[in-house]
Design a protein around this motif. Structure first.
Motif, PDB file in Angstrom:
ATOM      1  N   THR A  56      36.706 -72.563 -46.203  1.00  0.00           N
ATOM      2  CA  THR A  56      35.678 -72.844 -45.202  1.00  0.00           C
ATOM      3  C   THR A  56      36.181 -72.524 -43.798  1.00  0.00           C
ATOM      4  O   THR A  56      35.464 -71.911 -42.992  1.00  0.00           O
ATOM      5  CB  THR A  56      35.244 -74.318 -45.287  1.00  0.00           C
ATOM      6  OG1 THR A  56      34.798 -74.590 -46.622  1.00  0.00           O
ATOM      7  CG2 THR A  56      34.147 -74.625 -44.310  1.00  0.00           C
ATOM      8  N   ALA A  57      37.422 -72.913 -43.504  1.00  0.00           N
ATOM      9  CA  ALA A  57      37.990 -72.617 -42.187  1.00  0.00           C
ATOM     10  C   ALA A  57      38.118 -71.110 -41.976  1.00  0.00           C
ATOM     11  O   ALA A  57      37.872 -70.603 -40.867  1.00  0.00           O
ATOM     12  CB  ALA A  57      39.355 -73.290 -42.047  1.00  0.00           C
ATOM     13  N   ILE A  59      36.232 -68.734 -43.319  1.00  0.00           N
ATOM     14  CA  ILE A  59      34.878 -68.181 -43.117  1.00  0.00           C
ATOM     15  C   ILE A  59      34.395 -68.460 -41.702  1.00  0.00           C
ATOM     16  O   ILE A  59      33.843 -67.575 -41.034  1.00  0.00           O
ATOM     17  CB  ILE A  59      33.903 -68.750 -44.169  1.00  0.00           C
ATOM     18  CG1 ILE A  59      34.235 -68.189 -45.549  1.00  0.00           C
ATOM     19  CG2 ILE A  59      32.457 -68.453 -43.803  1.00  0.00           C
ATOM     20  CD1 ILE A  59      33.492 -68.840 -46.685  1.00  0.00           C
ATOM     21  N   VAL A  60      34.607 -69.655 -41.204  1.00  0.00           N
ATOM     22  CA  VAL A  60      34.193 -69.994 -39.846  1.00  0.00           C
ATOM     23  C   VAL A  60      34.946 -69.138 -38.832  1.00  0.00           C
ATOM     24  O   VAL A  60      34.356 -68.608 -37.873  1.00  0.00           O
ATOM     25  CB  VAL A  60      34.408 -71.505 -39.577  1.00  0.00           C
ATOM     26  CG1 VAL A  60      34.251 -71.832 -38.107  1.00  0.00           C
ATOM     27  CG2 VAL A  60      33.446 -72.331 -40.423  1.00  0.00           C
ATOM     28  N   LEU A  63      33.520 -65.609 -38.858  1.00  0.00           N
ATOM     29  CA  LEU A  63      32.227 -65.530 -38.178  1.00  0.00           C
ATOM     30  C   LEU A  63      32.380 -65.591 -36.665  1.00  0.00           C
ATOM     31  O   LEU A  63      31.691 -64.864 -35.926  1.00  0.00           O
ATOM     32  CB  LEU A  63      31.303 -66.654 -38.665  1.00  0.00           C
ATOM     33  CG  LEU A  63      30.788 -66.507 -40.109  1.00  0.00           C
ATOM     34  CD1 LEU A  63      30.001 -67.741 -40.519  1.00  0.00           C
ATOM     35  CD2 LEU A  63      29.953 -65.247 -40.247  1.00  0.00           C
ATOM     36  N   ILE A  64      33.297 -66.409 -36.181  1.00  0.00           N
ATOM     37  CA  ILE A  64      33.549 -66.482 -34.740  1.00  0.00           C
ATOM     38  C   ILE A  64      34.117 -65.159 -34.234  1.00  0.00           C
ATOM     39  O   ILE A  64      33.728 -64.665 -33.165  1.00  0.00           O
ATOM     40  CB  ILE A  64      34.491 -67.666 -34.427  1.00  0.00           C
ATOM     41  CG1 ILE A  64      33.755 -68.983 -34.668  1.00  0.00           C
ATOM     42  CG2 ILE A  64      35.015 -67.588 -32.999  1.00  0.00           C
ATOM     43  CD1 ILE A  64      34.636 -70.208 -34.581  1.00  0.00           C
TER      44      ILE A  64
END
Length: 77
Positions: A56-57, A59-60, A63-64
């Motif tokens: 999850t980290a 992927i975030v 995206l950033i």
């Protein structure tokens, strides 16, 4: 030898009786079992898997980074 064997049998019988006396009746024992089952079904802690947290980290962060690159591309145009 026979007296020692008799004493050992009596001791084992008393130990079995002591272990059997946790509840005063079979209904009390059944009620305790039902309460224990309800407690385990009612509240189950949700644990977060470490790999899921890392994924999850990642992927975030990706995206950033894509948003930052898109912002830089729009500024230069």
């Amino acid at each position: 030898m026979r007296t020692e064997l008799g004493a050992l049998e009596a001791s084992a019988e008393r130990a079995g009786t002591a272990l059997a006396c946790l509840y005063s009746s079979s209904q009390e024992f059944e009620a305790a079992q039902i309460d224990a089952r309800r407690a385990t079904l009612w509240w189950q802690p949700q644990t977060v898997d470490g790999l899921l947290l890392v994924l999850t980290a990642t992927i975030v962060a990706a995206l950033i980074a894509l948003a930052a690159l898109a912002g830089i591309a729009l500024i230069t145009i």
